[in-house]
Design a protein around this motif. Structure first.
Motif, mmCIF file in Angstrom:
data_model
loop_
_atom_site.group_PDB
_atom_site.id
_atom_site.type_symbol
_atom_site.label_atom_id
_atom_site.label_comp_id
_atom_site.label_asym_id
_atom_site.label_seq_id
_atom_site.Cartn_x
_atom_site.Cartn_y
_atom_site.Cartn_z
ATOM 1 N N GLY A 117 62.644 31.813 5.120
ATOM 2 C CA GLY A 117 63.144 33.094 5.602
ATOM 3 C C GLY A 117 63.933 33.951 4.636
ATOM 4 O O GLY A 117 64.378 35.035 5.018
ATOM 5 N N TYR A 118 64.084 33.519 3.363
ATOM 6 C CA TYR A 118 64.892 34.329 2.436
ATOM 7 C C TYR A 118 64.289 35.714 2.225
ATOM 8 O O TYR A 118 64.979 36.739 2.382
ATOM 9 N N TYR A 119 63.008 35.770 1.892
ATOM 10 C CA TYR A 119 62.408 37.081 1.657
ATOM 11 C C TYR A 119 62.186 37.834 2.967
ATOM 12 O O TYR A 119 62.181 39.073 2.974
ATOM 13 N N THR A 120 62.057 37.116 4.078
ATOM 14 C CA THR A 120 62.020 37.767 5.392
ATOM 15 C C THR A 120 63.344 38.493 5.638
ATOM 16 O O THR A 120 63.355 39.619 6.164
ATOM 17 N N ALA A 121 64.452 37.857 5.255
ATOM 18 C CA ALA A 121 65.766 38.486 5.417
ATOM 19 C C ALA A 121 65.905 39.712 4.521
ATOM 20 O O ALA A 121 66.511 40.718 4.925
ATOM 21 N N ILE A 122 65.354 39.646 3.334
ATOM 22 C CA ILE A 122 65.370 40.819 2.455
ATOM 23 C C ILE A 122 64.622 41.975 3.111
ATOM 24 O O ILE A 122 65.074 43.129 3.090
ATOM 25 N N MET A 123 63.482 41.677 3.732
ATOM 26 C CA MET A 123 62.743 42.717 4.457
ATOM 27 C C MET A 123 63.562 43.244 5.637
ATOM 28 O O MET A 123 63.554 44.456 5.911
ATOM 29 N N ALA A 124 64.271 42.342 6.331
ATOM 30 C CA ALA A 124 65.094 42.772 7.462
ATOM 31 C C ALA A 124 66.223 43.685 7.002
ATOM 32 O O ALA A 124 66.577 44.652 7.691
ATOM 33 N N ASP A 125 66.791 43.397 5.835
ATOM 34 C CA ASP A 125 67.836 44.259 5.298
ATOM 35 C C ASP A 125 67.274 45.656 5.000
ATOM 36 O O ASP A 125 67.934 46.665 5.258
ATOM 37 N N ILE A 126 66.041 45.692 4.485
ATOM 38 C CA ILE A 126 65.433 46.978 4.137
ATOM 39 C C ILE A 126 65.089 47.777 5.388
ATOM 40 O O ILE A 126 65.385 48.970 5.487
ATOM 41 N N THR A 127 64.454 47.124 6.355
ATOM 42 C CA THR A 127 63.999 47.870 7.545
ATOM 43 C C THR A 127 65.146 48.237 8.466
ATOM 44 O O THR A 127 65.046 49.192 9.234
ATOM 45 N N GLY A 128 66.269 47.484 8.383
ATOM 46 C CA GLY A 128 67.486 47.860 9.096
ATOM 47 C C GLY A 128 67.438 47.573 10.579
ATOM 48 O O GLY A 128 66.439 47.081 11.118
ATOM 49 N N PRO A 129 68.508 47.904 11.283
ATOM 50 C CA PRO A 129 68.614 47.577 12.711
ATOM 51 C C PRO A 129 67.612 48.315 13.584
ATOM 52 O O PRO A 129 67.332 47.887 14.701
ATOM 53 N N ASP A 130 67.077 49.429 13.108
ATOM 54 C CA ASP A 130 66.085 50.179 13.895
ATOM 55 C C ASP A 130 64.655 49.730 13.613
ATOM 56 O O ASP A 130 63.714 50.233 14.237
ATOM 57 N N LEU A 150 67.585 32.925 10.042
ATOM 58 C CA LEU A 150 67.507 34.359 10.332
ATOM 59 C C LEU A 150 68.305 34.765 11.566
ATOM 60 O O LEU A 150 68.250 35.929 11.976
ATOM 61 N N ALA A 151 69.065 33.828 12.128
ATOM 62 C CA ALA A 151 69.864 34.146 13.316
ATOM 63 C C ALA A 151 70.794 35.349 13.107
ATOM 64 O O ALA A 151 71.000 36.130 14.049
ATOM 65 N N PRO A 152 71.367 35.557 11.906
ATOM 66 C CA PRO A 152 72.233 36.727 11.724
ATOM 67 C C PRO A 152 71.484 38.059 11.657
ATOM 68 O O PRO A 152 72.122 39.115 11.533
ATOM 69 N N TYR A 153 70.146 38.035 11.719
ATOM 70 C CA TYR A 153 69.356 39.261 11.579
ATOM 71 C C TYR A 153 68.612 39.508 12.892
ATOM 72 O O TYR A 153 67.470 39.050 13.081
ATOM 73 N N PRO A 154 69.212 40.251 13.831
ATOM 74 C CA PRO A 154 68.597 40.428 15.153
ATOM 75 C C PRO A 154 67.266 41.157 15.111
ATOM 76 O O PRO A 154 66.466 41.044 16.053
ATOM 77 N N GLN A 155 66.995 41.895 14.051
ATOM 78 C CA GLN A 155 65.719 42.600 13.944
ATOM 79 C C GLN A 155 64.585 41.694 13.452
ATOM 80 O O GLN A 155 63.435 42.135 13.366
ATOM 81 N N ALA A 156 64.895 40.426 13.136
ATOM 82 C CA ALA A 156 63.894 39.492 12.622
ATOM 83 C C ALA A 156 63.616 38.388 13.636
ATOM 84 O O ALA A 156 64.527 37.903 14.308
ATOM 85 N N SER A 157 62.357 37.995 13.739
ATOM 86 C CA SER A 157 61.956 36.873 14.585
ATOM 87 C C SER A 157 60.935 36.051 13.822
ATOM 88 O O SER A 157 60.338 36.519 12.846
#
Length: 294
Positions: A117-130, A150-157
């Motif tokens: 999930g590391y690069y998934t988290a990077i994508m989540a940071d880019i795409t943001g909460p919306d 990825l629990a700290p990234y609510p926009q990621a599943s």
């Protein structure tokens, strides 16, 4: 003897910024959102407790000197299942591929082969909460690790399953993190208009013991963009990467290997979901699809 200095959280903030700039320089690509994400997401949160295993020679790993996370902020792969040669991929390659895909805030990104999930988290940071990121991981243990990480990234599943066939919502970007011999029908179907597919195509030799030599003849990454009535295609990088379950077959692997051996990959301009295009116009022609020069 005086104990070694442990890197403080404040120092790690500075080190991550330097790491992002160094990775950007190696990648030869400039995208402020991607750089910010590399400078923000803590790599140590995804790779388990240190010391960490770093591949130094093909098949051989060496541990970092200690469990200090400073050793993770280099342009190196990091073993996540070293005995199976499964690694957290090279940062500069991911920086480059993400920069070419050009993600923006609010988009839906599907990450096939999410690993831990590391690069998934990077994508989540880019795409943001919306925005939204859907990670897909075939290996049950890795999928569970990614879901927890990825629990700290609510926009990621995270979805556990075959990335070529599990259902997902239409995407702005599908980022494939494993080697296929052909594009999955679902990837092409689920791209929104203007959507981008980062597609590594690899031969059966790509992940062999000598797969890193002559890499340009073993694998190629294409950027596929959905247009009205057709798909643009562009070669963007050579690649050596773990095989993608569900998207490998002999009928496409053989012509792919032949095409890579011939060269001219940089002339590719179109992907067609048909093999009716005349052979002289095709770089690769396989059952049901082809990559063509025009």
């Amino acid at each position: 003897m005086k104990p070694a200095h442990a890197t403080t959280p404040e120092e790690l903030v500075i080190i991550r910024r330097a790491y992002a700039k160094q990775v950007k320089a190696v990648a030869g690509a400039d995208n402020p959102a991607v750089e910010r994400a590399f400078a923000t997401v803590p790599r140590e949160d995804f790779l388990g407790p240190g010391p960490w295993q770093i591949p130094r020679d093909w098949g051989n790993y060496a541990p970092t000197p200690s469990a200090d996370p400073v050793y993770l902020y280099t342009n190196d792969l990091v073993g996540i299942v070293p005995e199976r040669r499964i690694n957290n991929g090279q940062p500069s390659l991911h920086f480059y591929l993400l920069a070419r895909a050009a993600p923006v805030a609010g988009e839906h990104i599907v990450h096939v082969g999410a690993g831990v999930g590391y690069y998934t988290a990077i994508m989540a940071d880019i795409t943001g909460p919306d925005g939204k990121v859907t990670g897909i991981e075939y290996d049950p243990d890795l999928a569970a690790r990614a879901r927890a990480n990825l629990a700290p990234y609510p926009q990621a599943s995270v979805i556990e399953g075959d990335g070529s066939s599990v259902p997902f919502e239409d995407a702005d970007i599908i980022y494939v993190n494993a080697g296929a011999t052909r594009p999955a029908e679902a990837w092409l179907d689920r791209l929104k208009p203007g959507g981008r597919l980062v597609l590594p195509l690899t031969t059966d030799l790509n992940f062999s013991e000598d797969g890193w030599s002559n890499m340009h003849q073993r694998g190629a990454v294409f950027l596929i963009t959905r247009r009205e009535g057709h798909y643009d295609a562009e070669w963007i990088s050579p690649v050596a990467i773990f095989p993608c379950v569900g998207t490998r077959d002999d009928a496409s692997e053989k012509p792919l290997a032949e095409a890579l051996g011939r060269g001219n990959v940089k002339r590719v301009r179109k992907l067609y979901r048909s093999n009716t295009i005349p052979r002289e116009r095709c770089w690769l022609k396989a059952p049901g699809w082809c990559l063509a020069y025009d």
